[in-house]
Structures are given as C-alpha cells and as structure tokens.
Design a protein around this motif. Structure first.
Motif, PDB file in Angstrom:
ATOM      1  N   ARG A  40       0.840  -1.205   0.000  1.00 28.80           N
ATOM      2  CA  ARG A  40       0.000   0.000   0.000  1.00 28.80           C
ATOM      3  C   ARG A  40       0.875   1.255   0.000  1.00 28.80           C
ATOM      4  NH1 ARG A  40      -1.892   3.698   2.834  1.00 28.80           N
ATOM      5  NH2 ARG A  40      -0.840   3.114   4.776  1.00 28.80           N
ATOM      6  N   ARG A  41       1.869   1.275   0.888  1.00 30.82           N
ATOM      7  CA  ARG A  41       2.752   2.451   0.973  1.00 30.82           C
ATOM      8  C   ARG A  41       3.543   2.663  -0.307  1.00 30.82           C
ATOM      9  NH1 ARG A  41       4.241   4.744   6.069  1.00 30.82           N
ATOM     10  NH2 ARG A  41       3.135   3.724   7.775  1.00 30.82           N
ATOM     11  N   ALA A  42       3.950   1.545  -0.913  1.00 34.75           N
ATOM     12  CA  ALA A  42       4.759   1.657  -2.133  1.00 34.75           C
ATOM     13  C   ALA A  42       3.894   1.902  -3.365  1.00 34.75           C
ATOM     14  CB  ALA A  42       5.587   0.385  -2.322  1.00 34.75           C
ATOM     15  N   GLY A  43       2.574   1.784  -3.203  1.00 31.38           N
ATOM     16  CA  GLY A  43       1.677   2.024  -4.321  1.00 31.38           C
ATOM     17  C   GLY A  43       1.712   0.946  -5.385  1.00 31.38           C
ATOM     18  N   VAL A  44       1.935  -0.308  -4.957  1.00 26.64           N
ATOM     19  CA  VAL A  44       1.962  -1.426  -5.915  1.00 26.64           C
ATOM     20  C   VAL A  44       0.924  -2.470  -5.507  1.00 26.64           C
ATOM     21  CG1 VAL A  44       4.396  -1.145  -6.520  1.00 26.64           C
ATOM     22  CG2 VAL A  44       3.773  -2.642  -4.594  1.00 26.64           C
ATOM     23  N   LYS A  45       0.537  -3.290  -6.473  1.00 29.46           N
ATOM     24  CA  LYS A  45      -0.373  -4.387  -6.178  1.00 29.46           C
ATOM     25  C   LYS A  45       0.405  -5.528  -5.528  1.00 29.46           C
ATOM     26  CE  LYS A  45      -2.272  -4.627 -10.447  1.00 29.46           C
ATOM     27  NZ  LYS A  45      -3.218  -5.090 -11.488  1.00 29.46           N
ATOM     28  N   LEU A  46      -0.271  -6.260  -4.669  1.00 26.43           N
ATOM     29  CA  LEU A  46       0.332  -7.439  -4.035  1.00 26.43           C
ATOM     30  C   LEU A  46      -0.286  -8.692  -4.659  1.00 26.43           C
ATOM     31  CD1 LEU A  46       1.968  -8.955  -1.859  1.00 26.43           C
ATOM     32  CD2 LEU A  46       0.140  -8.446  -0.223  1.00 26.43           C
ATOM     33  N   ARG A  47       0.570  -9.464  -5.343  1.00 24.57           N
ATOM     34  CA  ARG A  47       0.127 -10.738  -5.937  1.00 24.57           C
ATOM     35  C   ARG A  47       0.884 -11.844  -5.215  1.00 24.57           C
ATOM     36  NH1 ARG A  47      -1.886 -12.626 -10.852  1.00 24.57           N
ATOM     37  NH2 ARG A  47      -1.815 -10.630 -11.942  1.00 24.57           N
ATOM     38  N   PRO A  48       0.388 -12.278  -4.055  1.00 23.93           N
ATOM     39  CA  PRO A  48       1.159 -13.192  -3.207  1.00 23.93           C
ATOM     40  C   PRO A  48       1.494 -14.512  -3.909  1.00 23.93           C
ATOM     41  CG  PRO A  48      -1.086 -12.925  -2.374  1.00 23.93           C
ATOM     42  CD  PRO A  48      -0.899 -11.919  -3.456  1.00 23.93           C
ATOM     43  N   HIS A  49       2.694 -15.002  -3.621  1.00 19.18           N
ATOM     44  CA  HIS A  49       3.136 -16.271  -4.200  1.00 19.18           C
ATOM     45  C   HIS A  49       2.700 -17.399  -3.272  1.00 19.18           C
ATOM     46  CE1 HIS A  49       5.160 -19.023  -6.701  1.00 19.18           C
ATOM     47  NE2 HIS A  49       6.062 -18.191  -7.193  1.00 19.18           N
ATOM     48  N   LEU A  50       1.906 -18.317  -3.813  1.00 19.80           N
ATOM     49  CA  LEU A  50       1.364 -19.395  -2.991  1.00 19.80           C
ATOM     50  C   LEU A  50       2.157 -20.691  -3.086  1.00 19.80           C
ATOM     51  CD1 LEU A  50      -0.898 -18.949  -1.049  1.00 19.80           C
ATOM     52  CD2 LEU A  50      -1.088 -17.317  -2.895  1.00 19.80           C
ATOM     53  N   LYS A  51       3.377 -20.610  -3.641  1.00 21.84           N
ATOM     54  CA  LYS A  51       4.212 -21.814  -3.718  1.00 21.84           C
ATOM     55  C   LYS A  51       4.642 -22.280  -2.336  1.00 21.84           C
ATOM     56  CE  LYS A  51       8.725 -19.585  -4.174  1.00 21.84           C
ATOM     57  NZ  LYS A  51       9.799 -20.342  -3.529  1.00 21.84           N
ATOM     58  N   THR A  52       4.675 -21.373  -1.380  1.00 22.92           N
ATOM     59  CA  THR A  52       5.022 -21.756  -0.011  1.00 22.92           C
ATOM     60  C   THR A  52       3.845 -22.454   0.660  1.00 22.92           C
ATOM     61  OG1 THR A  52       6.343 -19.739   0.090  1.00 22.92           O
ATOM     62  CG2 THR A  52       5.970 -20.907   2.171  1.00 22.92           C
ATOM     63  N   ALA A  53       2.705 -21.740   0.718  1.00 24.73           N
ATOM     64  CA  ALA A  53       1.570 -22.238   1.510  1.00 24.73           C
ATOM     65  C   ALA A  53       0.777 -23.319   0.795  1.00 24.73           C
ATOM     66  CB  ALA A  53       0.654 -21.073   1.871  1.00 24.73           C
ATOM     67  N   LYS A  54       0.597 -23.202  -0.524  1.00 30.33           N
ATOM     68  CA  LYS A  54      -0.176 -24.192  -1.308  1.00 30.33           C
ATOM     69  C   LYS A  54      -1.530 -24.463  -0.670  1.00 30.33           C
ATOM     70  CE  LYS A  54       4.123 -26.617  -2.756  1.00 30.33           C
ATOM     71  NZ  LYS A  54       4.232 -26.780  -4.189  1.00 30.33           N
ATOM     72  N   CYS A  55      -2.198 -23.442  -0.174  1.00 31.58           N
ATOM     73  CA  CYS A  55      -3.406 -23.623   0.640  1.00 31.58           C
ATOM     74  C   CYS A  55      -4.385 -22.486   0.374  1.00 31.58           C
ATOM     75  CB  CYS A  55      -2.992 -23.647   2.105  1.00 31.58           C
ATOM     76  SG  CYS A  55      -4.357 -23.520   3.276  1.00 31.58           S
ATOM     77  N   ALA A  56      -5.649 -22.840   0.068  1.00 41.88           N
ATOM     78  CA  ALA A  56      -6.657 -21.834  -0.293  1.00 41.88           C
ATOM     79  C   ALA A  56      -6.985 -20.906   0.879  1.00 41.88           C
ATOM     80  CB  ALA A  56      -7.921 -22.522  -0.797  1.00 41.88           C
ATOM     81  N   GLU A  57      -7.016 -21.450   2.100  1.00 39.41           N
ATOM     82  CA  GLU A  57      -7.347 -20.616   3.256  1.00 39.41           C
ATOM     83  C   GLU A  57      -6.243 -19.587   3.518  1.00 39.41           C
ATOM     84  OE1 GLU A  57      -8.003 -23.811   3.061  1.00 39.41           O
ATOM     85  OE2 GLU A  57     -10.171 -23.831   3.387  1.00 39.41           O
ATOM     86  N   VAL A  58      -5.011 -19.994   3.343  1.00 35.76           N
ATOM     87  CA  VAL A  58      -3.906 -19.037   3.497  1.00 35.76           C
ATOM     88  C   VAL A  58      -3.980 -18.004   2.376  1.00 35.76           C
ATOM     89  CG1 VAL A  58      -1.391 -18.736   3.533  1.00 35.76           C
ATOM     90  CG2 VAL A  58      -2.427 -20.719   4.672  1.00 35.76           C
ATOM     91  N   ALA A  59      -4.283 -18.451   1.176  1.00 37.18           N
ATOM     92  CA  ALA A  59      -4.400 -17.526   0.044  1.00 37.18           C
ATOM     93  C   ALA A  59      -5.498 -16.503   0.292  1.00 37.18           C
ATOM     94  CB  ALA A  59      -4.686 -18.310  -1.237  1.00 37.18           C
ATOM     95  N   ALA A  60      -6.589 -16.930   0.919  1.00 40.00           N
ATOM     96  CA  ALA A  60      -7.684 -16.002   1.214  1.00 40.00           C
ATOM     97  C   ALA A  60      -7.203 -14.892   2.150  1.00 40.00           C
ATOM     98  CB  ALA A  60      -8.865 -16.758   1.833  1.00 40.00           C
ATOM     99  N   LEU A  61      -6.417 -15.244   3.146  1.00 33.94           N
ATOM    100  CA  LEU A  61      -5.880 -14.225   4.069  1.00 33.94           C
ATOM    101  C   LEU A  61      -4.870 -13.330   3.355  1.00 33.94           C
ATOM    102  CD1 LEU A  61      -5.275 -16.160   7.409  1.00 33.94           C
ATOM    103  CD2 LEU A  61      -6.985 -14.397   6.932  1.00 33.94           C
ATOM    104  N   ALA A  62      -4.024 -13.922   2.521  1.00 33.89           N
ATOM    105  CA  ALA A  62      -2.965 -13.146   1.863  1.00 33.89           C
ATOM    106  C   ALA A  62      -3.534 -12.195   0.812  1.00 33.89           C
ATOM    107  CB  ALA A  62      -1.942 -14.089   1.230  1.00 33.89           C
ATOM    108  N   THR A  63      -4.707 -12.524   0.259  1.00 31.57           N
ATOM    109  CA  THR A  63      -5.306 -11.658  -0.763  1.00 31.57           C
ATOM    110  C   THR A  63      -6.402 -10.755  -0.189  1.00 31.57           C
ATOM    111  OG1 THR A  63      -6.835 -13.447  -1.355  1.00 31.57           O
ATOM    112  CG2 THR A  63      -4.841 -13.234  -2.694  1.00 31.57           C
ATOM    113  N   ALA A  64      -6.674 -10.869   1.109  1.00 34.77           N
ATOM    114  CA  ALA A  64      -7.716 -10.034   1.727  1.00 34.77           C
ATOM    115  C   ALA A  64      -7.384  -8.560   1.525  1.00 34.77           C
ATOM    116  CB  ALA A  64      -7.826 -10.363   3.218  1.00 34.77           C
ATOM    117  N   GLY A  65      -8.317  -7.813   0.976  1.00 32.34           N
ATOM    118  CA  GLY A  65      -8.089  -6.385   0.758  1.00 32.34           C
ATOM    119  C   GLY A  65      -7.221  -6.091  -0.449  1.00 32.34           C
TER     120      GLY A  65
END
Lengths: 386, 386
Positions: A40-65
């Motif tokens: 947010r501060r840097a003014g860029v989009k966050l496209r989290p890499h899910l290769k670590t978590a490989k989990c939909a619930e974690v992805a939901a938290l990482a993409t929240a907002g």
C-alpha cells in the motif's frame, strides 16, 4: 471438529498425530498485514506467491483487501487454486510449451493466467502449437535482475525481439515483464539486501521503459522475493510484488534480519521417541522428510542445523537445535551440551522452527491451525506435488 | 493405459507430465535378486525395508520367494501395506506409546507387527496404557551397534533389564534384538564398510546371546542397511536382514561402491524449460522439491551436485550434473563448461539420477514403470506422508 470451549494449545497439540505442521493464525495474519501495508505504501499491487503455503485458506488471508491475483509455481497449484475460486494467476516458472494443454483447459473455463518465457525457441513453439483455447494467452517476459538463474538482460536486443514477436502473435498478448531476485536470500545484511532490491526494481523498470519506447504496451512490471519486498526502497515504475515466504517466515529469513523468530508462523510438531544420553541427544519423530534437508539458515550462523526447538507453547527452548536428521529421525542437541533429558520424556511434544518454510511444509497434506494461546482446532488442507 | 505394441521408452517419457519418477523394472528386479541371493547364501531371512519405495508393487517384487515380512518407517506405511495384503511388519522406529492406537487397530484386524524400543520409560508407559488389542504385542529391543543414533549398548545392564521386563509383561512379548548401522553410509571404502558390517553383526549376536544366557527367548536377531548387507561377511547368529535402498540404489550407494551407476533403477524425468547461455546452464523443471536437497553423493566426489543427468534412454550424459536447485528449478551444468545447448532444446526431456533415492522419491504419488528398452506403460501408486 468444533469445541464450545477453546482448548489450550498444549492439549490441542498433544492430541495430533506427528509429525504435523502447526500454523499460528495470529502470526500469519500479522505477516500478511505487514506485506499488505508495504504494498500500500509503495503504491503497488500485491500478488502473493502461494508456492510456499499451497493452501486456499492461506491464500484467502494473503489476498484479503488486495486485487485478488496470486502467483503459483506448478500446474498442480494452478488447478487447485482455480478449483478454490481464484481466477487471476501468474505461473511464475518458464513455460514448457508441452504444459500448455493443462493451462488452456483452465483458460477455457474462465481463468486468467499469465505465463512466463525468456526465449525465442519457446515463443516459436508456443506460436506453432495447435491451441484449444479460443483467445490470446498473456505472456510475461522474464528479466534477469542479477540472480542469473533465468531471464534476459534488461538491456539486451533479445528483450525487444521477444516483446515485438509476442505482440505480433495473434494467439499471444504481451502482459509485461517479471523478475525474481532470488539471490537476495544470500544477502548478509540490510545494506546488501537493499542493493539487490534496487537492482531488481531498476532492471524491470528499465526493461519496461525500453519495451514502451519500442511502441509496445507493458502494463505489468512485476518483482518478487520476500527479502527485497521488505526493504523500504521506493517502487516507482513497478506495478506489483510477488513475495511468498513472508506469510510464514522461517529461520532463514530471521537469520537475514527480514523477520524475527517470533514472526515465524509455522512449526513442525514432533514427538520425543527416545533419549541417547551417552551421545547427548533426544530423538524425535521429525526427520529429513518431515523437516527437509534444507540447512539455509546455517549460512550465517551455525548451530541451527535442521531447525530450532520450541515447547508446545511455541516459545523457543534456547540452545536446543536439530543437529542431524535421518529419514524419520531427528537428533536434538543442546548448544551447551547441557540437555536436561528429564524435561523431555518419551512421548512429550516439541515444535521445530524450519530453516526454509517452502521446503518443510511442501509434503504435508494440511495445516493444523492455532490461534496464539488457544487452539481453534481448524484443519486447512493444502495441495502438493505437480 | 494398455498398448498392444510396446512404445519405445523415448516416446513414453515424452508424454508424461514432469517432474515424474521413472522406475526401471529390469534393474529393480536385478537389484531384488541380488539381495535375495545374498540372504540365501548367508542363510538369513530377508525382510525388505519399504521406507524407500513405499509401494505395494515394489514390495511384491522384493518379497518374491521370501517369507513375506517387510519393514516400514511410518504408521502411514503400516496402514498402506496392511491394506495391500502384507501381514508381518516391523515398524523400525522407536515407538512412542501415543502411536499404539493406530498399531493396535491393525493388530486387531490380524496384522503381526513388531515394535521397537530402547528405554524403560517407554516400556513403563506401554505397560500402563489401556490396550484395545486382545493379545501380546511383539517387541524388539534396539541395539546401538556403533551408529549412536538410538539403541542400548549390547554389553549394557539396561539390555537385560529391558528384556526381563518385556518378557514379564503379559501384554508384551519379547521378539528379539534389532540394529541399524546407518553410519555405514559414510564408509569411504569396502574395508571400512566391512568393518562396520562386522561390528553391526557382532553387536546383535552378542546382545542375543546375553538375553538367552539370562534364560529368555530371543528368536529374532535383525540387522539392516544396504551397504552392510552387501558385504560378504558370514552372518552366523543373525536371523534376518532389513535393507531398503538396494531396490532402487542411488548415486550415494554408487559413490560408496555398493552398486554401479547402471544399477540405479529410479530417475526423475524432467523437461528443459530454459537456457541461460551466459550463466552456462540449462534450466529444468526438477528443483529442490522434485530432487530433494540431499547432496550425500558429494561426500567423496564433488560435481555430482543434486544429481547426474541422463538422456531419456537412461544413458548417462557424461559431465552433466544438477549444479543448483531452487524450489521448482534445477540448473544443469557441464563439468567441462562445454554445454551443448542446441542438443537440449526447450521442451526436451532428461532423466536425473538421485543422490539419495529415499529422499527423492518420497513426495511422489506414483512410479512410471518402464522395462529397459521399451515402455510397459505401468503406473504404480505409492504412499507418502505419515
């Protein structure tokens, strides 16, 4: 499993079969918020890499907002996250055209997938193959920003040749440029890390500028890696970041000063299965398969071995580390050779912080999720394999 | 998949999604026959360890002509092999009493399972817990034959105390003694390996003698490890051997002279996904998760890295090795820095020989089975996890 009264963590972890991965939801959320704030501060989009978590619930938290896009590293992840409702995915490993069948199947079903390439040979093959997908496939050009793993140099003729060719191909569309400064994992201090972060940013911003100067569009300018993302350099010209391991963090990141040990959200729950007093170690049932053979956190400090040891409450037991691993055995020693065997009877439980979370959690089928202090008794399934 | 005409291997391997594990059935059978012959000549039973293969079809070959017993390293393997029809299994990792529930469930269904322990604490807990199984559980005492991972010393008071106590407990029965000379993996030559094999044998034979001298029965005297099993020392007094990795072999065993590279039955099929001519490497889609981070074959010879590289026909491409791995990327280099990129176009296939087969094959869900020279198009599922 639902319980009217939350159990305390110690009871919860004593009931699980071991080895198992424990995920601390409060830490996970704090780590996700930290990266969201950075984006947010840097003014860029966050496209989290899910290769670590490989989990939909974690992805939901990482993409929240966030805008909802994610990054993946395998076709299995693409298919799993599509089934979980994710639609905008970057497959951030150079494409082999033989893999396009599985990708086009998802595109036809409504996925938006960006693929990656850095060679004219790949491009020729992509253009030549019969396509089942009735649209243009979005392509990112991989840029080598100093890691020298893959990608074309930002100042190369090759870059513009690839960009032109992609833009001309009716069945491809030029999405932009992407780099991964993987060598930032070996940066010894903040200054070195920042230097790599600047080079990473400058490489893709320069590449994008050259593409635009050639009269082509370059909507996406993408950088990735947790260590570089968490420097405070300005990201002008960059459109998105793709870090992954920040969700969980690990000893490797803590050693490099990217996080503290208290930020690490995953640990491997293990059972003490023996004492070898003469040899000076405890035996636990988390070995090479349960922890992985990654020893990256030892690059700058020894005596981390295959992981540091915590009690079931998640607090570090100072001086205890996994000195060696065999397939299903871990050998826990004390740095000071003062292991108090009577404190860790056979059958008691410990939690091991991983060197490299991506390697450690990969083979597991689920996360056992706790809230700090009390158990929420959630089990989050994950994907694995290819 | 059934084909009236066997395809040739090259066609077969070009159709598989990668990374994937290829298993050469002819080599597997030859390796199994070699160990069977060793057991026959030494006059001992062969109880193959399935922690490497984790596959019922491989277990069927390894137990062909044998008494049918197997060895496993996880509860998941116990349950998987029970479901596949195996009944006599040794769970060769020190028991944590908390794991007895799953074991007793199998005993009640008709399994014969030997468990392992080396401590009075474990024994006390085992004796005290309420049992759902209506019979005596067979117990082996683990002996430390020099590996110093686990086990009691063969000349210790502890050995006799444990043996007596097991024999006295109505819900336990004393099956015998077991050791694993895991340190034989680090023996630099045949002489060192033989020395360890002799120590391994002598430790359990002496332990069994002491137990019998105390007036107790000790029907099983069990040793394990591929490197020691494949020495030619006499095994008088030993009743069974429990090697595992011999079925597949790997670079680690080849480096130690236990097998030749041509005996290695498993390889990871991978696709070339890029060329980095400036950096001097090919990129393949077999990385740290597909190959594991085990580098054990480099102990005595460098430039093996994460694996040696073969063509799709399984023949070694001399000088090519996996110099580095990232999560889903492998970097293939040439020892002589003369990599002929044009011979390995993007999309072409290679096969990587593993450092340590147990680590490499663990996360995969199946083996793609070929006969040397032609493909049999078989897919053998396997288990994984805990």
């Amino acid at each position: 499993m639902q319980s009217p009264e939350p159990m305390n963590t110690a009871d919860f972890v004593n009931d699980l079969p071991t080895p198992a991965v424990i995920l601390d939801k409060r830490r996970l959320q704090a780590n996700c918020e930290r990266m969201a704030e950075r984006a947010r501060r840097a003014g860029v989009k966050l496209r989290p890499h899910l290769k670590t978590a490989k989990c939909a619930e974690v992805a939901a938290l990482a993409t929240a907002g966030q805008f909802g896009g994610i990054t993946v590293s395998t076709l299995a992840e693409l298919e799993y996250f599509f089934d979980a409702g994710f639609r905008d995915m970057t497959y951030a490993v150079s494409i082999a055209p033989v893999k396009m069948d599985r990708i086009e199947r998802l595109l036809t079903k409504g996925a938006r997938i960006q693929i990656l390439l850095d060679s004219m040979d790949t491009l020729n093959e992509l253009a030549a193959r019969p396509g089942q997908y009735d649209g243009a496939v979005s392509v990112l050009i991989e840029i080598d920003s100093g890691g020298h793993r893959a990608g074309v140099a930002p100042n190369s003729m090759q870059l513009i040749a690839l960009a032109r060719r992609i833009a001309e191909e009716p069945r491809l569309s030029l999405e932009g440029v992407l780099t991964h400064a993987g060598h930032s994992y070996h940066a010894a201090d903040d200054a070195a890390r920042k230097e790599i972060a600047i080079a990473e940013r400058d490489a893709v911003v320069y590449a994008a500028k050259r593409i635009r100067n050639a009269g082509l569009e370059c909507p996406t300018v993408s950088i990735g890696s947790t260590p570089t993302a968490l420097t405070d350099i300005p990201l002008d010209g960059v459109t998105e970041i793709r870090p992954g391991v920040y969700m969980f963090f690990d000893l490797s990141q803590a050693q490099r000063g990217v996080c503290t040990i208290d930020d690490i959200a995953v640990s491997v729950l293990t059972t003490v299965i023996g004492h070898h007093r003469e040899a000076g170690h405890l035996l636990v049932d988390a070995g090479a398969l349960a922890l992985s053979k990654d020893v990256s956190a030892n690059e700058f400090e020894k005596r981390i071995g295959y992981g540091l040891v915590c009690g079931t409450d998640g607090n570090l037991l100072r001086g205890l580390y996994v000195a060696d691993v065999h397939q299903e055995h871990g050998l826990v020693r004390s740095v000071a050779d003062d292991l108090m065997f009577e404190k860790f009877p056979v059958g008691s439980r410990l939690r091991i912080l991983p060197n490299h979370a991506c390697m450690t959690v990969a083979p597991y089928r689920e996360y056992h999720v706790i809230e700090s202090g009390s158990a929420s008794l959630l089990c989050w399934p994950k994907t694995s394999g290819w």
